[in-house]
Design a protein around this motif. Structure first.
Motif, short mmCIF file in Angstrom:
data_model
loop_
_atom_site.label_atom_id
_atom_site.label_comp_id
_atom_site.label_asym_id
_atom_site.label_seq_id
_atom_site.Cartn_x
_atom_site.Cartn_y
_atom_site.Cartn_z
N GLY A 128 0.83 -1.20 0.00
CA GLY A 128 0.00 0.00 0.00
C GLY A 128 0.86 1.24 0.00
O GLY A 128 1.73 1.41 -0.84
N SER A 129 0.65 2.11 1.00
CA SER A 129 1.40 3.36 1.05
C SER A 129 2.89 3.13 1.29
O SER A 129 3.72 3.97 0.97
CB SER A 129 0.84 4.27 2.14
N THR A 130 3.24 2.01 1.90
CA THR A 130 4.64 1.62 2.13
C THR A 130 4.83 0.20 1.60
O THR A 130 3.99 -0.66 1.83
CB THR A 130 4.97 1.65 3.63
N PHE A 172 7.30 -0.26 12.12
CA PHE A 172 6.96 0.50 10.91
C PHE A 172 6.01 1.63 11.26
O PHE A 172 5.34 1.61 12.29
CB PHE A 172 6.34 -0.42 9.85
N ILE A 173 5.98 2.66 10.40
CA ILE A 173 5.10 3.80 10.58
C ILE A 173 3.72 3.44 10.05
O ILE A 173 3.58 2.90 8.95
CB ILE A 173 5.63 5.04 9.83
N LEU A 174 2.68 3.73 10.82
CA LEU A 174 1.32 3.46 10.39
C LEU A 174 0.84 4.56 9.46
O LEU A 174 0.92 5.74 9.79
CB LEU A 174 0.38 3.37 11.59
N ASP A 175 0.36 4.17 8.29
CA ASP A 175 -0.21 5.10 7.32
C ASP A 175 -1.55 4.57 6.87
O ASP A 175 -1.76 3.35 6.78
CB ASP A 175 0.70 5.25 6.09
N GLU A 176 -2.45 5.48 6.54
CA GLU A 176 -3.71 5.06 5.94
C GLU A 176 -3.43 4.38 4.60
O GLU A 176 -2.58 4.84 3.83
CB GLU A 176 -4.63 6.26 5.75
N GLY A 177 -4.11 3.31 4.31
CA GLY A 177 -3.90 2.58 3.07
C GLY A 177 -2.87 1.48 3.19
O GLY A 177 -2.65 0.72 2.24
N LEU A 190 -0.59 -15.66 10.01
CA LEU A 190 -0.82 -15.21 11.37
C LEU A 190 -1.64 -13.92 11.42
O LEU A 190 -2.61 -13.82 12.17
CB LEU A 190 0.51 -15.01 12.08
N ILE A 191 -1.23 -12.93 10.64
CA ILE A 191 -1.92 -11.62 10.66
C ILE A 191 -2.07 -11.10 9.23
O ILE A 191 -1.13 -11.19 8.42
CB ILE A 191 -1.14 -10.59 11.51
N SER A 192 -3.24 -10.54 8.94
CA SER A 192 -3.48 -9.79 7.71
C SER A 192 -4.39 -8.64 8.09
O SER A 192 -5.58 -8.85 8.32
CB SER A 192 -4.13 -10.70 6.65
N THR A 193 -3.82 -7.44 8.19
CA THR A 193 -4.55 -6.31 8.77
C THR A 193 -4.44 -5.05 7.90
O THR A 193 -3.33 -4.60 7.63
CB THR A 193 -4.01 -6.00 10.18
N PRO A 194 -5.57 -4.50 7.45
CA PRO A 194 -5.56 -3.22 6.75
C PRO A 194 -5.64 -2.03 7.72
O PRO A 194 -6.35 -2.11 8.74
CB PRO A 194 -6.81 -3.29 5.87
N TYR A 195 -4.91 -0.98 7.42
CA TYR A 195 -4.99 0.27 8.19
C TYR A 195 -5.76 1.29 7.36
O TYR A 195 -5.46 1.48 6.20
CB TYR A 195 -3.59 0.78 8.52
N LYS A 196 -6.72 1.95 8.00
CA LYS A 196 -7.58 2.90 7.30
C LYS A 196 -7.62 4.23 8.00
O LYS A 196 -7.21 4.35 9.14
CB LYS A 196 -9.00 2.32 7.18
#
Length: 196
Positions: A128-130, A172-177, A190-196
């Motif tokens: 995404g953004s990163t 890591f830095i959290l960014d939208e997207g 284990l984890i699959s997570t979107p940040y919005k």
């Protein structure tokens, strides 16, 4: 249920205590649920962690008996606000600026130790953004046993309690997207997570 996060190495500070934090059980969400990044801080940091789940009642557990007290592990992501110039370690352990908010923790899918032992590393994939893919070294088995020994000296560990071991190298830095995914060897995702 209690959620602990311990610093590693498990060395005593000047006060004689190993730093750890206790998170409220209302602030965590499961993998595949979106994390909405709030706007009350200059930036937010995500710190991958390995978590173990306590499977039996324990008090003053000696390290050699500690493996009897957990049978499952998973990955987690600790989401914390941070000042612009702070490091991931400071964001975790400095007491002056760590408000806990809903979605502070993302807890992954639990994996039984048999047949999937504690991992030698976690693979973090950001898209995404990163864009980033990182192999994050895990901790020696003695770290998990030592943590149970230290925590159980002052706390009664109960079934369902979680102990987190932050892996600051993967922060890591959290960014939208942003979309964060954590896998390990032949274990299920284990984890699959979107940040919005």
């Amino acid at each position: 249920m209690k959620i602990f996060a311990l610093e590693y190495p498990l060395s005593a500070t000047d006060s004689g205590h190993t730093p750890f934090r206790v998170w409220p059980d209302s602030c965590w969400i499961l993998s595949r649920r979106p994390v909405f990044v709030p706007g009350f801080a200059p930036r937010f940091i995500g710190v991958p962690a390995i978590a173990v789940k306590i499977s039996r009642l324990g008090k003053c557990v000696e390290p050699r008996f500690a493996p009897r007290y957990y049978a499952e592990w998973t990955a987690a992501i600790i989401n914390l606000p941070a000042m612009p110039d702070s490091t991931p370690r400071e964001a975790l352990w400095e007491s002056g600026y760590i408000p806990v908010f809903d979605n502070t923790l993302v807890i992954g899918n639990w994996v039984p130790l048999d047949p999937h032992p504690l991992p030698a590393s976690l693979r973090l994939t950001l898209s995404g953004s990163t864009q980033r893919e990182t192999e994050i070294p895990s901790l020696p088995a003695a770290a998990f046993d030592g943590a149970i020994h230290l925590l159980s000296a002052h706390n009664t560990l109960k079934m369902g309690d979680m102990i987190l071991f932050p892996l600051s190298e993967g922060a890591f830095i959290l960014d939208e997207g942003l979309h964060a995914r954590i896998t390990s060897g032949d274990a299920p995702e284990l984890i699959s997570t979107p940040y919005k």
